[in-house]
Design an enzyme around this catalytic site. Sequence first.
Site, PDB file in Angstrom:
ATOM      1  N   ASN A   8     -43.475  88.741 -38.242  1.00 50.58           N
ATOM      2  CA  ASN A   8     -44.666  89.581 -38.063  1.00 50.58           C
ATOM      3  C   ASN A   8     -45.612  89.335 -39.232  1.00 50.58           C
ATOM      4  O   ASN A   8     -45.335  89.749 -40.349  1.00 50.58           O
ATOM      5  CB  ASN A   8     -44.230  91.057 -38.006  1.00 50.58           C
ATOM      6  CG  ASN A   8     -45.416  92.004 -37.932  1.00 50.58           C
ATOM      7  OD1 ASN A   8     -46.536  91.590 -37.628  1.00 50.58           O
ATOM      8  ND2 ASN A   8     -45.170  93.282 -38.216  1.00 50.58           N
ATOM      9  N   LYS A  10     -48.534  90.545 -39.627  1.00 47.59           N
ATOM     10  CA  LYS A  10     -49.392  91.729 -39.866  1.00 47.59           C
ATOM     11  C   LYS A  10     -50.853  91.282 -39.986  1.00 47.59           C
ATOM     12  O   LYS A  10     -51.246  90.301 -39.367  1.00 47.59           O
ATOM     13  CB  LYS A  10     -48.912  92.492 -41.099  1.00 47.59           C
ATOM     14  CG  LYS A  10     -47.399  92.723 -41.094  1.00 47.59           C
ATOM     15  CD  LYS A  10     -46.954  93.702 -42.123  1.00 47.59           C
ATOM     16  CE  LYS A  10     -45.440  93.711 -42.168  1.00 47.59           C
ATOM     17  NZ  LYS A  10     -44.881  94.941 -42.628  1.00 47.59           N
ATOM     18  N   HIS A  93     -44.592  99.556 -33.618  1.00 51.50           N
ATOM     19  CA  HIS A  93     -44.241  99.179 -34.999  1.00 51.50           C
ATOM     20  C   HIS A  93     -44.520 100.377 -35.907  1.00 51.50           C
ATOM     21  O   HIS A  93     -45.455 101.138 -35.681  1.00 51.50           O
ATOM     22  CB  HIS A  93     -45.064  97.961 -35.432  1.00 51.50           C
ATOM     23  CG  HIS A  93     -44.630  97.408 -36.755  1.00 51.50           C
ATOM     24  ND1 HIS A  93     -45.041  97.955 -37.948  1.00 51.50           N
ATOM     25  CD2 HIS A  93     -43.788  96.394 -37.074  1.00 51.50           C
ATOM     26  CE1 HIS A  93     -44.478  97.284 -38.944  1.00 51.50           C
ATOM     27  NE2 HIS A  93     -43.704  96.340 -38.434  1.00 51.50           N
ATOM     28  N   GLU A  95     -45.945 100.708 -38.608  1.00 46.87           N
ATOM     29  CA  GLU A  95     -47.318 100.825 -39.130  1.00 46.87           C
ATOM     30  C   GLU A  95     -48.250 101.368 -38.051  1.00 46.87           C
ATOM     31  O   GLU A  95     -49.227 102.062 -38.349  1.00 46.87           O
ATOM     32  CB  GLU A  95     -47.779  99.467 -39.689  1.00 46.87           C
ATOM     33  CG  GLU A  95     -47.099  99.179 -41.021  1.00 46.87           C
ATOM     34  CD  GLU A  95     -46.746  97.730 -41.263  1.00 46.87           C
ATOM     35  OE1 GLU A  95     -47.361  96.840 -40.662  1.00 46.87           O
ATOM     36  OE2 GLU A  95     -45.833  97.481 -42.080  1.00 46.87           O
ATOM     37  N   GLU A 165     -35.921  99.327 -37.306  1.00 51.37           N
ATOM     38  CA  GLU A 165     -36.600  99.114 -38.579  1.00 51.37           C
ATOM     39  C   GLU A 165     -36.748 100.450 -39.310  1.00 51.37           C
ATOM     40  O   GLU A 165     -37.710 101.196 -39.048  1.00 51.37           O
ATOM     41  CB  GLU A 165     -37.996  98.536 -38.345  1.00 51.37           C
ATOM     42  CG  GLU A 165     -38.003  97.205 -37.632  1.00 51.37           C
ATOM     43  CD  GLU A 165     -39.277  96.427 -37.959  1.00 51.37           C
ATOM     44  OE1 GLU A 165     -39.155  95.352 -38.531  1.00 51.37           O
ATOM     45  OE2 GLU A 165     -40.374  96.923 -37.662  1.00 51.37           O
ATOM     46  N   GLY A 171     -41.299  96.581 -46.005  1.00 49.59           N
ATOM     47  CA  GLY A 171     -42.229  96.184 -47.061  1.00 49.59           C
ATOM     48  C   GLY A 171     -41.915  96.780 -48.420  1.00 49.59           C
ATOM     49  O   GLY A 171     -42.738  96.736 -49.329  1.00 49.59           O
ATOM     50  N   SER A 211     -37.520  94.451 -44.982  1.00 47.10           N
ATOM     51  CA  SER A 211     -37.302  93.685 -46.213  1.00 47.10           C
ATOM     52  C   SER A 211     -36.218  92.607 -46.078  1.00 47.10           C
ATOM     53  O   SER A 211     -35.422  92.416 -46.997  1.00 47.10           O
ATOM     54  CB  SER A 211     -36.984  94.629 -47.382  1.00 47.10           C
ATOM     55  OG  SER A 211     -38.086  95.468 -47.624  1.00 47.10           O
TER      56      SER A 211
HETATM   57  C1  PEP Z   1     -42.080  94.355 -40.347  1.00 47.40           C
HETATM   58  O1  PEP Z   1     -43.279  94.159 -40.500  1.00 47.40           O
HETATM   59  O2  PEP Z   1     -41.645  94.630 -39.230  1.00 47.40           O
HETATM   60  C2  PEP Z   1     -41.172  94.251 -41.497  1.00 47.40           C
HETATM   61  C3  PEP Z   1     -39.895  94.433 -41.308  1.00 47.40           C
HETATM   62  O3  PEP Z   1     -41.739  93.961 -42.720  1.00 47.40           O
HETATM   63  P1  PEP Z   1     -40.954  93.488 -44.057  1.00 47.40           P
HETATM   64  O4  PEP Z   1     -39.998  92.414 -43.643  1.00 47.40           O
HETATM   65  O5  PEP Z   1     -42.035  93.004 -44.961  1.00 47.40           O
HETATM   66  O6  PEP Z   1     -40.227  94.690 -44.587  1.00 47.40           O
END
Ligand code: PEP
Length: 261
Positions: A8, A10, A93, A95, A165, A171, A211
């Site tokens: 992803n 973003k 997601h 976000e 997640e 992040g 992460s």
């Molecule tokens: C994501 O954007 O779904 C995500 C898991 O980000 P990150 O790997 O940066 O934590």
Amino acid sequence: MKKFIIGNWKMNLNVHESSLFVAKLNQEVPIEKDIEVAIAPSLLALQPLSLQIDHKQMKLCAQDCYWRDSGAFTGEISATQLRGLAQYVLVGHSERRHVFDERDRDIRFKVQAVLRNGLTPVLCIGETQMERKDGDTEHVINDQIASGLLNVGSDQIGDVIIAYEPVWAIGTGDTAQISDIEQAVKIIRAQVAHMFGKEAGKNIAILYGGSVKLTNARPILCAEGVDGLLIGGASLIAPEFSGMVKIAGEVMKEQTEKEAK
Ligand code: PEP
């Protein structure tokens, strides 16, 4: 069964930068048996990248879509418009849920829209730090699954992917413990089984995100019931992303050999 590695991006990389980055990935990402790789670039880059990528090497994923197929919805983009460009669509997601205040109802309608248009929704779920501290993780997972998959037909559930997640892990550099991931995956499978039957619970593809990077990808990919990774930050570093695809291929091979014994 396949494993999935989805990156992803973003709101990063413009169209030109996306194209340069894909050229790099094209050199580095291995084609592994039973590993499905997808990238989720900015919406702007989907169309040019759909002409650039090697479709045997990777697929495209949209980061979001609206749930109506067409109409007076300024600024939105529908699953219908994504047909032929992307194969996967991220839905709900964290976000979207937490920065843009997306509600359960929107998420549910989006899952249905994506399925209606013949694409694969990657339904993202996960608890916040506060919910985790309050001991509400199980409750939140069950609610988000029940709501997100409401009205999905039993003939459609096989086309849905779930990404667990935990919001506090996205992040932040904090990854969930393997035992917590395995526990969450168990809860998800039980809830899907409750809604769609035992086989659906067993077969639904569940990814972990939060992460993930090259150094922690292997134990997560080996965790019980985990079928792949949804990767944010590290998917923008070509050797990290391609390295994780390679690890997924190795883990798949090891698991297949183990099952054959
Ligand atoms: C994501 O954007 O779904 C995500 C898991 O980000 P990150 O790997 O940066 O934590």
